[in-house]
Design an enzyme around this catalytic site. Structure first.
Site, mmCIF file in Angstrom:
data_model
loop_
_atom_site.group_PDB
_atom_site.id
_atom_site.type_symbol
_atom_site.label_atom_id
_atom_site.label_comp_id
_atom_site.label_asym_id
_atom_site.label_seq_id
_atom_site.Cartn_x
_atom_site.Cartn_y
_atom_site.Cartn_z
ATOM 1 N N HIS A 1 0.635 -7.682 -3.192
ATOM 2 C CA HIS A 1 0.114 -8.793 -3.975
ATOM 3 C C HIS A 1 -0.526 -9.761 -2.984
ATOM 4 O O HIS A 1 0.163 -10.498 -2.286
ATOM 5 C CB HIS A 1 1.241 -9.487 -4.755
ATOM 6 C CG HIS A 1 1.979 -8.583 -5.681
ATOM 7 N ND1 HIS A 1 3.304 -8.799 -6.039
ATOM 8 C CD2 HIS A 1 1.594 -7.452 -6.327
ATOM 9 C CE1 HIS A 1 3.685 -7.850 -6.877
ATOM 10 N NE2 HIS A 1 2.669 -7.026 -7.066
ATOM 11 N N TYR B 1 14.752 -3.615 -8.105
ATOM 12 C CA TYR B 1 14.328 -5.001 -7.905
ATOM 13 C C TYR B 1 14.251 -5.677 -9.265
ATOM 14 O O TYR B 1 13.682 -5.126 -10.209
ATOM 15 C CB TYR B 1 12.972 -5.024 -7.205
ATOM 16 C CG TYR B 1 12.386 -6.400 -7.020
ATOM 17 C CD1 TYR B 1 13.105 -7.406 -6.375
ATOM 18 C CD2 TYR B 1 11.100 -6.692 -7.479
ATOM 19 C CE1 TYR B 1 12.565 -8.667 -6.205
ATOM 20 C CE2 TYR B 1 10.555 -7.953 -7.302
ATOM 21 C CZ TYR B 1 11.285 -8.938 -6.668
ATOM 22 O OH TYR B 1 10.760 -10.193 -6.499
ATOM 23 N N GLU C 1 1.680 -10.847 0.089
ATOM 24 C CA GLU C 1 3.009 -10.245 0.041
ATOM 25 C C GLU C 1 2.929 -8.717 -0.006
ATOM 26 O O GLU C 1 2.356 -8.145 -0.931
ATOM 27 C CB GLU C 1 3.761 -10.733 -1.203
ATOM 28 C CG GLU C 1 3.854 -12.249 -1.315
ATOM 29 C CD GLU C 1 4.389 -12.698 -2.666
ATOM 30 O OE1 GLU C 1 4.708 -11.824 -3.505
ATOM 31 O OE2 GLU C 1 4.476 -13.917 -2.897
ATOM 32 N N HIS D 1 3.319 -16.350 -10.614
ATOM 33 C CA HIS D 1 2.759 -17.242 -9.609
ATOM 34 C C HIS D 1 1.530 -16.650 -8.929
ATOM 35 O O HIS D 1 1.295 -15.442 -8.961
ATOM 36 C CB HIS D 1 3.810 -17.622 -8.561
ATOM 37 C CG HIS D 1 4.359 -16.468 -7.767
ATOM 38 N ND1 HIS D 1 5.159 -15.508 -8.303
ATOM 39 C CD2 HIS D 1 4.228 -16.143 -6.454
ATOM 40 C CE1 HIS D 1 5.510 -14.641 -7.386
ATOM 41 N NE2 HIS D 1 4.950 -14.994 -6.244
ATOM 42 N N HIS E 1 0.801 -12.558 -10.105
ATOM 43 C CA HIS E 1 1.803 -11.526 -10.303
ATOM 44 C C HIS E 1 3.105 -12.171 -10.771
ATOM 45 O O HIS E 1 3.235 -13.390 -10.823
ATOM 46 C CB HIS E 1 2.030 -10.710 -9.034
ATOM 47 C CG HIS E 1 2.357 -11.530 -7.824
ATOM 48 N ND1 HIS E 1 1.425 -12.257 -7.131
ATOM 49 C CD2 HIS E 1 3.525 -11.743 -7.171
ATOM 50 C CE1 HIS E 1 1.990 -12.883 -6.102
ATOM 51 N NE2 HIS E 1 3.270 -12.592 -6.120
ATOM 52 N N HIS F 1 14.638 -21.636 -10.237
ATOM 53 C CA HIS F 1 14.613 -20.500 -9.326
ATOM 54 C C HIS F 1 13.996 -20.962 -8.023
ATOM 55 O O HIS F 1 12.811 -21.289 -7.963
ATOM 56 C CB HIS F 1 13.745 -19.384 -9.953
ATOM 57 C CG HIS F 1 13.835 -18.069 -9.264
ATOM 58 N ND1 HIS F 1 13.329 -17.844 -8.011
ATOM 59 C CD2 HIS F 1 14.357 -16.891 -9.673
ATOM 60 C CE1 HIS F 1 13.533 -16.580 -7.672
ATOM 61 N NE2 HIS F 1 14.157 -15.983 -8.670
#
Length: 432
Positions: A363, A348, A339, A333, A369, A290
Site C-alpha cells: 500500500h 491479520y 507500507e 486511511h 486502504h 485505535h
C-alpha cells in the site's frame, strides 16, 4: 576445524561486546598491538564513518587467522531476480497490490540463488531507502559465503529455521524471530529443516536502532536485553571457496583458499543480532480509539527528517483488544508513508481472507486502504468484549519513500490481480 566458545549469548542492543573462542585471543589494553595474540591479524570493521558521534559509532575489532584482503579478484555474475533501488524497469503504479506466498524452487537452490526482489525505493548509491526481497532456499550454502556492501540486512523467517554462520559467530533463527546482519559482514546460511522461506529488508540508510519511547517512559516496546549477539566461533579450514558480494546493485564473486569465518575473538559495537518477536512488550489503548501503528515499532532506520523514518520495522503480534465504543480493526486511511506488509503466521485482523502466511501486500503513499468489506461489517456490529488476538504475527516495512515493485512482482503468478475486489462490497450507509 570449527571451534565454538562455551560462553553464552552476549546481550544488549547497541552496546560494546567482547568474546573469544580461545582464552587469551583477545588483546587487553589496546586494540591493535604490534603483534596480536596467537599470531592472529587485527582487523577493524566499521559500519559508520570513523567520525560518527560516539553514541552512533559502530565498529568492531576482529582477531582473525587471515585478514580479509587475502582473497582473489572479483568477477561479475548474474543477479537473476535480485534488484536494487531505484527500480526503473517498470513504472511504479499507485495500485493496491497483494501476493500469495511464492512457491519453493524445484531445483537445488541456496540462499543466494533464491533471492527475489519484490520492491525497492530510494537509491543505494546515496544510501537512502530500502529494498524488500524474498528468500526461498532448499539447499545449504556449503562452499559459498556472502556479504552485502549495499545495505544492512534484516531477515524475517516465515517457514523453516535458518542457521546463520557469520564472521562473528553463529545464530540459529526460527520463524517468529528476526536476524539483522550489518552491512559488509560475511555469512553463510544453512537450513536445519531442509528448506526455508522468508522476507528480507535491505536497509540502504542509517542502521536500525530502537525507537524512542517518548511519553511511554522507561519500559515497553523492545527491550535492550532481549537482543542476542553471537559468541566467537571460528573455522580454520583450507580449501576452495567462493565469496559472493552484492556491490552497487550487482553481484560479484571471487575465489578464496580458506573459510572467511576465521575470527577467533572480537570486540565492538557492530555485529549480527537476533530478536524474538514474542518478547515485544505491546502498548495499546485501555479506553477508546485505535492508536497509530507506530506503537508497534520494533526497530527504526532514521532519515534526515526527525520523526520520518527511512524504514520502520513494525509488528502486529498477539495482544488484547479492549477499546470501548471503537471500530477495532485498522481504520481506513491514506498515508504519506508507504507500507509493505508480510504475514509470518495466523490471520491479520484487517484482512481475514486472502492475506496468507508467506504472502505480502503493498500500500503505497496516499493509496487508500483499510479493512475489507466483510471485516468492516463484522467489526461494526461486534459485541465489544475484550478479545485476545492469539494466532497472529504480521509485520510491516514502512518507509517515507514509495516502494516501486519489480517487473517480477507485477507479472508474477503469485500476484492477486483481484485484490481490489475485497473492497467492492462496501455499502453506502449514509442516513440523513
Amino acid at each position: 576445524m570449527t571451534t565454538f566458545s562455551e560462553l553464552q549469548y552476549l546481550h544488549g542492543f547497541g552496546n560494546e561486546h567482547e568474546t573469544e573462542a580461545l582464552t587469551g585471543a583477545l588483546p587487553q589494553g589496546q586494540f591493535n598491538p604490534q603483534q596480536a595474540p596467537m599470531g592472529l591479524y587485527a582487523e577493524q570493521f566499521s559500519t559508520t564513518a570513523f567520525t560518527a558521534p560516539r553514541h552512533q559509532n559502530r565498529r568492531t575489532w576482529m582477531y582473525r587467522i587471515r585478514p580479509s584482503a587475502a582473497q582473489g579478484d572479483f568477477q561479475p555474475i548474474t543477479s537473476d531476480l535480485l534488484r536494487s533501488g531505484p527500480i526503473t524497469e517498470v513504472p511504479a503504479p499507485p495500485n493496491l497490490m497483494r501476493w500469495d506466498a511464492l512457491a519453493f524452487p524445484e531445483k537445488e537452490t541456496d540462499f543466494i540463488d533464491g533471492l527475489i526482489t519484490m520492491a525497492a525505493n530510494g537509491n543505494l548509491q546515496v544510501q537512502t531507502g530500502s529494498a524488500v526481497h524474498m528468500y526461498l532456499a532448499n539447499q545449504d550454502m556449503t562452499d559459498r559465503f556472502f556479504y552485502n556492501a549495499d545495505g544492512e540486512l534484516m531477515l524475517v523467517p516465515q517457514q523453516g529455521a535458518i542457521l546463520a554462520k557469520t564472521e562473528l559467530g553463529n545464530l540459529h533463527v526460527s520463524p517468529g524471530e528476526i536476524l539483522v546482519i550489518p552491512r559488509g559482514i560475511k555469512f553463510q546460511i544453512q537450513l536445519p529443516e531442509g528448506k526455508a522461506r522468508g522476507y528480507i529488508c535491505e536497509n540502504y540508510g542509517a542502521p536500525f536502532i530502537l525507537p524512542e519511547r517518548g511519553p511511554v517512559g522507561a519500559n515497553g516496546y523492545a527491550n535492550d536485553r532481549d537482543f542476542h549477539y553471537p559468541v566467537a566461533c571460528f573455522e580454520d579450514i583450507d580449501g576452495e571457496f567462493e565469496l559472493v558480494a552484492k556491490f552497487g546493485g550487482n553481484l560479484f564473486r571471487c575465489k578464496l583458499d580458506h573459510s572467511p569465518l576465521d575470527v577467533v575473538a572480537w570486540v565492538g559495537t557492530s555485529a549480527p543480532y537476533k530478536y524474538d518477536l514474542s518478547r515485544f512488550n505491546v502498548i495499546n489503548t485501555v479506553s477508546f480509539d485505535h492508536p497509530d501503528p507506530s506503537i508497534f515499532t520494533v526497530l527504526t532506520s532514521q532519515s534526515d527528517t526527525p520523526g520520518v523514518a527511512n524504514i520502520d520495522f513494525v509488528i502486529f503480534p498477539p495482544r488484547w483488544m479492549v477499546a470501548e465504543n471503537t471500530f477495532r480493526p485498522p481504520w481506513y486511511h491514506r498515508n504519506v508513508m508507504s507500507e509493505f506488509m508480510g504475514l509470518i503466521h495466523g490471520v491479520y485482523d484487517a484482512k481475514e481472507k486472502g492475506f496468507v502466511p508467506g504472502g505480502a501486500s503493498l500500500h503505497n503513499c496516499m493509496s487508500p486502504h483499510g479493512p475489507e468489506a466483510e471485516v468492516f461489517e463484522k467489526a461494526s456490529a461486534a459485541e465489544l468484549e475484550p478479545v485476545r488476538y492469539k494466532d497472529t504475527m504480521a509485520f510491516m516495512f514502512e518507509s517515507r519513500f514509495v516502494f516501486a515493485p519489480t517487473r517480477f512482482a507485477l507479472e508474477s503468478n503469485a500476484r492477486q490481480t483481484d485484490y481490489i475486489d475485497c473492497w467492492k462490497g462496501l455499502k453506502k450507509h449514509f442516513n440523513r
